[in-house]
Design an enzyme around this catalytic site. Structure first.
Site, mmCIF file in Angstrom:
data_model
loop_
_atom_site.group_PDB
_atom_site.id
_atom_site.type_symbol
_atom_site.label_atom_id
_atom_site.label_comp_id
_atom_site.label_asym_id
_atom_site.label_seq_id
_atom_site.Cartn_x
_atom_site.Cartn_y
_atom_site.Cartn_z
ATOM 1 N N LYS A 197 -18.734 24.340 -62.851
ATOM 2 C CA LYS A 197 -17.022 24.066 -63.197
ATOM 3 C C LYS A 197 -16.806 22.727 -62.445
ATOM 4 O O LYS A 197 -15.892 21.904 -63.016
ATOM 5 C CB LYS A 197 -16.604 25.214 -62.188
ATOM 6 N N ASP A 233 -12.688 28.627 -64.676
ATOM 7 C CA ASP A 233 -12.677 29.319 -63.384
ATOM 8 C C ASP A 233 -11.968 30.778 -63.640
ATOM 9 O O ASP A 233 -11.825 31.163 -64.665
ATOM 10 C CB ASP A 233 -11.562 28.619 -62.509
#
Length: 301
Positions: free
Chosen positions: A225, A244
């Site tokens: 991420k 996320d």
């Protein structure tokens, strides 16, 4: 050249040439953490080695920097040479929901941040809220960054250089700016940046997305991420999709109804990314930002 007067000083201007730019959306959507908005509507923040002030009026973006001479920096940072209208048309033709968001969030665009600052900033973002991230970064800058300027009695500091953060004693950053466990991770990542060849991060702009992402996740303390945030918000990899909890949830709601997993494993991450790429191709990151911001506003309601 046009001029716009704020607080007794003229601001230079840049013609947007029909391209959209909404500073509230662009600077307030969670992709950068050092911007604030004054009561008079002017946005201000430190970018690299300058304090920048910005305001959009009509088809012009008015600006000034301290020190002077930051026009090229602003054009680069705001990606003002991009054809955002073309990107929005392409996305809108492929997804009616994205078309609605393009209209609703007209003028939101991706930034081109400094890759080193982006990487270290997003290391601070792990399991953290945007206001807390912003506050922590300002504390770090005031403690370890170089002075950019003093304006009306306020000192503004650049983001700390990785060499400065890497040289700190272990554990020091854990108690600075409410970083907690992120502090030691920040120091560790900074040290790995220092250990790389000069210009390594910036050079990732010139390699394909897969190569850039692979090099970033090879840094201890950097997951997929954070790597995708750096790719999307600083390395011009518009196909990057940071995943996320918000993005997993919206992907489940919009195009992956059978995605039941609550945690983001590597397999879940890859499946969400693939779903975005199948729909939005090389502009998957732009689509993600529209959908992410919609979901963020929904969660705040």
């Amino acid at each position: 050249m046009f001029y716009f007067v704020r607080r007794g000083r003229c601001l230079d201007s840049i013609d947007l040439k029909g391209q959209p730019l909404d500073l509230d959306l662009t600077l307030g959507c969670g992709q950068a953490f050092r911007w604030r908005k004054r009561e008079d509507g002017v946005w201000y923040g430190v970018v690299r080695d300058r304090l920048i002030e910005l305001q959009v009026e009509g088809n012009l973006v008015y600006w000034r920097t301290y020190p002077d001479g930051g026009r090229e920096l602003i054009v680069d940072y705001l990606r003002l040479t991009d054809d955002v209208n073309a990107a929005n048309r392409w996305l809108s033709e492929r997804d009616p929901h994205i078309a609605q968001l393009v209209e609703r969030f007209h003028g939101m665009r991706l930034l081109r941040q400094d890759p080193t600052e982006a990487l270290l900033s997003f290391v601070c973002s792990a399991a953290n809220s945007i206001p807390r991230i912003s506050a922590a970064i300002e504390v770090l800058a005031s403690l370890y960054g170089e002075l950019v300027c003093e304006k009306r009695g306020v000192c503004y500091y650049a983001f700390p250089k990785p060499e400065r953060l890497a040289a700190l004693e272990p554990g020091v950053l854990n108690v600075q700016g409410s970083l907690g466990f992120r502090g030691e991770n920040l120091r560790m990542v900074a040290q790995q940046i220092v250990d790389q060849s000069e210009g390594w991060l910036l050079g990732l702009r010139n390699v394909p997305y897969a190569c850039a992402h692979a090099e970033l996740v090879a840094v201890r303390g950097v997951g997929p991420k954070i790597a995708d945030c750096v790719c999307l918000f600083s390395l011009d990899k518009d196909e990057a999709v940071p995943v996320d909890t918000h993005v997993r949830q919206l992907a489940h709601r919009l195009f992956l109804p059978d995605l039941k997993a609550k945690s983001i494993t590597n397999a879940v991450y890859r499946r969400v990314v693939d779903a975005f790429r199948e729909r939005y191709g090389e502009l998957a990151g732009w689509a993600q930002q529209y959908l992410f911001y919609e979901d963020l506003l929904r969660s705040r309601a």
